[in-house]
Design a protein around this motif. Structure first.
Motif, PDB file in Angstrom:
ATOM      1  N   ILE A 230       0.585  -1.154  -0.571  1.00 42.09           N
ATOM      2  CA  ILE A 230      -0.120  -0.253  -0.447  1.00 42.09           C
ATOM      3  C   ILE A 230       0.733   1.901   0.387  1.00 42.09           C
ATOM      4  O   ILE A 230       0.280   2.234  -0.667  1.00 42.09           O
ATOM      5  CB  ILE A 230      -0.886   0.397   1.335  1.00 42.09           C
ATOM      6  CG1 ILE A 230      -2.401   1.690   1.391  1.00 42.09           C
ATOM      7  CG2 ILE A 230      -0.071   0.440   2.471  1.00 42.09           C
ATOM      8  CD1 ILE A 230      -2.922   0.763  -0.072  1.00 42.09           C
ATOM      9  N   ASN A 231       1.918   1.102   0.446  1.00 40.88           N
ATOM     10  CA  ASN A 231       3.000   2.182   0.660  1.00 40.88           C
ATOM     11  C   ASN A 231       3.279   2.421  -0.718  1.00 40.88           C
ATOM     12  O   ASN A 231       3.475   3.620  -1.132  1.00 40.88           O
ATOM     13  CB  ASN A 231       3.890   2.466   1.217  1.00 40.88           C
ATOM     14  CG  ASN A 231       5.056   3.237   1.493  1.00 40.88           C
ATOM     15  OD1 ASN A 231       5.140   4.250   1.876  1.00 40.88           O
ATOM     16  ND2 ASN A 231       6.213   3.298   0.882  1.00 40.88           N
ATOM     17  N   LYS A 232       3.838   1.306  -1.409  1.00 38.75           N
ATOM     18  CA  LYS A 232       3.950   1.441  -3.220  1.00 38.75           C
ATOM     19  C   LYS A 232       2.704   2.589  -3.981  1.00 38.75           C
ATOM     20  O   LYS A 232       3.257   3.278  -4.682  1.00 38.75           O
ATOM     21  CB  LYS A 232       4.513   0.300  -3.649  1.00 38.75           C
ATOM     22  CG  LYS A 232       4.739   0.329  -4.906  1.00 38.75           C
ATOM     23  CD  LYS A 232       5.794   0.853  -5.258  1.00 38.75           C
ATOM     24  CE  LYS A 232       5.620   1.418  -7.221  1.00 38.75           C
ATOM     25  NZ  LYS A 232       6.688   1.413  -7.636  1.00 38.75           N
ATOM     26  N   ILE A 233       1.821   1.571  -3.446  1.00 40.92           N
ATOM     27  CA  ILE A 233       0.273   3.240  -4.346  1.00 40.92           C
ATOM     28  C   ILE A 233       0.117   4.056  -3.845  1.00 40.92           C
ATOM     29  O   ILE A 233      -0.039   4.972  -4.976  1.00 40.92           O
ATOM     30  CB  ILE A 233      -0.305   1.637  -3.911  1.00 40.92           C
ATOM     31  CG1 ILE A 233      -0.721   0.087  -4.567  1.00 40.92           C
ATOM     32  CG2 ILE A 233      -2.281   2.295  -4.622  1.00 40.92           C
ATOM     33  CD1 ILE A 233      -1.906  -0.882  -3.988  1.00 40.92           C
ATOM     34  N   ALA A 234       0.561   4.282  -2.842  1.00 39.29           N
ATOM     35  CA  ALA A 234      -0.016   5.644  -2.686  1.00 39.29           C
ATOM     36  C   ALA A 234       1.233   6.780  -2.330  1.00 39.29           C
ATOM     37  O   ALA A 234       1.001   7.818  -2.861  1.00 39.29           O
ATOM     38  CB  ALA A 234      -0.113   5.526  -0.746  1.00 39.29           C
ATOM     39  N   THR A 235       2.770   5.850  -2.530  1.00 36.84           N
ATOM     40  CA  THR A 235       3.755   7.305  -2.941  1.00 36.84           C
ATOM     41  C   THR A 235       4.239   6.823  -4.008  1.00 36.84           C
ATOM     42  O   THR A 235       5.678   7.547  -4.274  1.00 36.84           O
ATOM     43  CB  THR A 235       4.829   6.755  -1.702  1.00 36.84           C
ATOM     44  OG1 THR A 235       5.630   5.076  -1.436  1.00 36.84           O
ATOM     45  CG2 THR A 235       3.920   6.779  -0.242  1.00 36.84           C
TER      46      THR A 235
ATOM     47  N   LYS B  37     -12.680  -9.795  -4.307  1.00 32.87           N
ATOM     48  CA  LYS B  37     -12.200  -9.843  -5.448  1.00 32.87           C
ATOM     49  C   LYS B  37     -11.630  -8.507  -5.387  1.00 32.87           C
ATOM     50  O   LYS B  37     -10.501  -7.657  -5.672  1.00 32.87           O
ATOM     51  CB  LYS B  37     -12.668 -10.543  -6.090  1.00 32.87           C
ATOM     52  CG  LYS B  37     -12.381 -11.778  -6.365  1.00 32.87           C
ATOM     53  CD  LYS B  37     -13.436 -13.002  -7.536  1.00 32.87           C
ATOM     54  CE  LYS B  37     -13.846 -13.764  -7.472  1.00 32.87           C
ATOM     55  NZ  LYS B  37     -14.091 -14.463  -8.811  1.00 32.87           N
ATOM     56  N   LYS B  38     -13.101  -7.489  -4.881  1.00 32.14           N
ATOM     57  CA  LYS B  38     -12.639  -7.001  -5.341  1.00 32.14           C
ATOM     58  C   LYS B  38     -11.656  -5.400  -4.015  1.00 32.14           C
ATOM     59  O   LYS B  38     -11.272  -4.586  -4.717  1.00 32.14           O
ATOM     60  CB  LYS B  38     -14.331  -5.878  -4.369  1.00 32.14           C
ATOM     61  CG  LYS B  38     -14.012  -4.437  -4.485  1.00 32.14           C
ATOM     62  CD  LYS B  38     -15.920  -3.942  -3.779  1.00 32.14           C
ATOM     63  CE  LYS B  38     -16.417  -2.161  -4.669  1.00 32.14           C
ATOM     64  NZ  LYS B  38     -17.363  -1.507  -4.346  1.00 32.14           N
ATOM     65  N   ALA B  39     -10.913  -6.212  -3.416  1.00 30.48           N
ATOM     66  CA  ALA B  39     -10.140  -5.879  -1.721  1.00 30.48           C
ATOM     67  C   ALA B  39      -8.956  -5.797  -2.964  1.00 30.48           C
ATOM     68  O   ALA B  39      -7.530  -4.757  -2.623  1.00 30.48           O
ATOM     69  CB  ALA B  39     -10.503  -5.978  -0.684  1.00 30.48           C
ATOM     70  N   VAL B  40      -8.535  -7.058  -3.538  1.00 33.87           N
ATOM     71  CA  VAL B  40      -7.465  -7.451  -3.765  1.00 33.87           C
ATOM     72  C   VAL B  40      -7.280  -6.705  -5.784  1.00 33.87           C
ATOM     73  O   VAL B  40      -5.978  -6.093  -5.576  1.00 33.87           O
ATOM     74  CB  VAL B  40      -7.498  -8.709  -3.985  1.00 33.87           C
ATOM     75  CG1 VAL B  40      -6.206  -9.119  -5.239  1.00 33.87           C
ATOM     76  CG2 VAL B  40      -7.881  -9.982  -2.995  1.00 33.87           C
ATOM     77  N   SER B  41      -8.636  -6.391  -5.663  1.00 31.45           N
ATOM     78  CA  SER B  41      -8.233  -5.491  -7.611  1.00 31.45           C
ATOM     79  C   SER B  41      -7.208  -3.439  -6.651  1.00 31.45           C
ATOM     80  O   SER B  41      -7.313  -2.917  -8.576  1.00 31.45           O
ATOM     81  CB  SER B  41      -9.733  -5.080  -7.513  1.00 31.45           C
ATOM     82  OG  SER B  41     -10.751  -4.630  -7.078  1.00 31.45           O
ATOM     83  N   HIS B  42      -7.765  -3.529  -5.655  1.00 27.31           N
ATOM     84  CA  HIS B  42      -7.126  -2.098  -5.346  1.00 27.31           C
ATOM     85  C   HIS B  42      -6.127  -2.508  -4.525  1.00 27.31           C
ATOM     86  O   HIS B  42      -5.068  -1.461  -4.975  1.00 27.31           O
ATOM     87  CB  HIS B  42      -8.647  -1.368  -3.644  1.00 27.31           C
ATOM     88  CG  HIS B  42      -9.512  -0.594  -4.559  1.00 27.31           C
ATOM     89  ND1 HIS B  42     -10.307  -1.841  -5.300  1.00 27.31           N
ATOM     90  CD2 HIS B  42      -9.769   0.567  -5.910  1.00 27.31           C
ATOM     91  CE1 HIS B  42     -11.614  -1.656  -6.005  1.00 27.31           C
ATOM     92  NE2 HIS B  42     -11.541  -0.045  -6.575  1.00 27.31           N
ATOM     93  N   GLN B  43      -5.427  -3.442  -3.742  1.00 25.55           N
ATOM     94  CA  GLN B  43      -4.349  -3.018  -3.108  1.00 25.55           C
ATOM     95  C   GLN B  43      -3.703  -4.371  -2.779  1.00 25.55           C
ATOM     96  O   GLN B  43      -5.066  -5.640  -2.798  1.00 25.55           O
ATOM     97  CB  GLN B  43      -4.471  -2.224  -1.787  1.00 25.55           C
ATOM     98  CG  GLN B  43      -5.371  -2.748  -0.736  1.00 25.55           C
ATOM     99  CD  GLN B  43      -5.513  -2.047   0.246  1.00 25.55           C
ATOM    100  OE1 GLN B  43      -5.947  -1.195   0.034  1.00 25.55           O
ATOM    101  NE2 GLN B  43      -4.674  -2.153   1.901  1.00 25.55           N
ATOM    102  N   PRO B  44      -2.844  -5.233  -2.888  1.00 23.92           N
ATOM    103  CA  PRO B  44      -2.787  -6.429  -1.720  1.00 23.92           C
ATOM    104  C   PRO B  44      -3.159  -6.178  -0.703  1.00 23.92           C
ATOM    105  O   PRO B  44      -3.459  -5.418  -0.184  1.00 23.92           O
ATOM    106  CB  PRO B  44      -0.843  -6.037  -2.270  1.00 23.92           C
ATOM    107  CG  PRO B  44      -0.458  -5.254  -2.678  1.00 23.92           C
ATOM    108  CD  PRO B  44      -0.978  -4.542  -3.113  1.00 23.92           C
ATOM    109  N   VAL B  45      -3.675  -7.275   0.074  1.00 26.97           N
ATOM    110  CA  VAL B  45      -4.486  -7.564   1.022  1.00 26.97           C
ATOM    111  C   VAL B  45      -3.281  -8.715   2.079  1.00 26.97           C
ATOM    112  O   VAL B  45      -2.459  -9.482   1.199  1.00 26.97           O
ATOM    113  CB  VAL B  45      -5.975  -8.161   0.418  1.00 26.97           C
ATOM    114  CG1 VAL B  45      -6.413  -7.256   0.272  1.00 26.97           C
ATOM    115  CG2 VAL B  45      -6.149  -9.552   0.262  1.00 26.97           C
TER     116      VAL B  45
END
Length: 277
Positions: A164-169, A252-260
């Protein structure tokens, strides 16, 4: 900036090295010479050495029993193969006691299930990708190995935060599992196991987590928290939430937005000796 990590807490997380075993016929078992040859090659490949009196013979007996289990499984028409990986000299009980570390907490699950997050609840009209691989987006660090430490809960937590840090920053930073093992001691227990929810809360309460480079992994309990490194906060999060239970579309919806962050039931002998699909 707000970053949110989505864990799913059930039962573990581990990484392993795989090798292969040849096919088996119900009417044939390997000769003693063949089994010994496989064992000797396996010892060399995995750098195994035994010091106790009779220990190598004991490990050979376990190896031979695991090999028979592997061959019997691989003779069947299944969707996956077993092989002589680095756990092939362990009984299933030894494997479970050494490597499985997620501790389920019924009270925590009940508390979270009373008010689950609706962020990723499935809704009519949701459009989800056919597949997503966060490695393709550079949001997953190279494979790590927890070693003989029941710290899977820490690795699962850290991997989700790294993603999530990679996605955000836009920056992928390898973070410190050892800090969680050493310092997250209110509810988690280092190499004796833990739960990702508590680990996420530790990171929030601590104001962040240090890097792998600065606080490297030891594969063992350090028995003390390094306060200097604990205060070196390279990445922070301000929340986490659980995906709605028993809802595959929500997952599936969660995983499509970020690693869980997930834990899996990994105690079976077939999982211990898994090789490939």
């Amino acid at each position: 900036m707000t970053t949110t990590v989505t864990p799913i807490s059930t039962l573990f997380f581990l990484f392993f090295t795989l090798s292969s075993a040849t096919s088996f016929s119900q009417n044939h078992w390997r000769s003693d010479d063949e089994v010994m040859s496989l064992y000797q090659a396996w010892l060399v490949k995995h750098g195994k050495q035994y010091n106790g009196i009779g220990e190598e013979e004991n490990r050979f007996d376990i190896f031979k029993d695991n090999l028979k289990f592997i061959d019997q499984h691989n003779s069947k028409n299944t969707t996956y193969k077993l092989g002589l990986n680095k756990f092939a000299d362990l009984t299933n009980q030894e494997y479970r006691s050494m490597f499985l570390g997620t501790k389920s907490d019924p009270k925590r699950r009940v508390m979270k299930s009373k008010n689950p997050s609706q962020r990723y609840a499935s809704r009519a009209g949701d459009s989800l990708p056919e597949s997503v691989d966060w490695r393709d987006h550079g949001a997953v660090t190279p494979v790590k190995d927890q070693g003989r430490c029941g710290s899977c809960w820490a690795f699962s937590t850290i991997a989700a935060v790294e993603g999530i840090n990679k996605i955000a920053t836009g920056e992928l930073i390898s973070l410190s599992e050892q800090e969680l093992v050493d310092c997250d001691r209110s509810y988690d227990a280092g190499c004796d196991g833990g739960l990702m929810d508590y680990a996420f809360q530790f990171i929030i309460d601590n104001g962040g987590i240090d890097s792998e480079q600065d606080y490297p992994y030891l594969g063992a309990d350090n028995n003390q928290c390094d306060p200097t490194r604990k205060n070196a906060k390279v990445v922070s999060i301000d929340g986490y939430e659980d995906v709605v239970q028993y809802d595959e579309k929500a997952l599936k919806k969660a995983v499509s937005h970020q690693p869980v962050s997930v834990a899996i039931e990994a105690s079976g002998r077939a999982f211990q000796l898994y090789e490939s699909r």
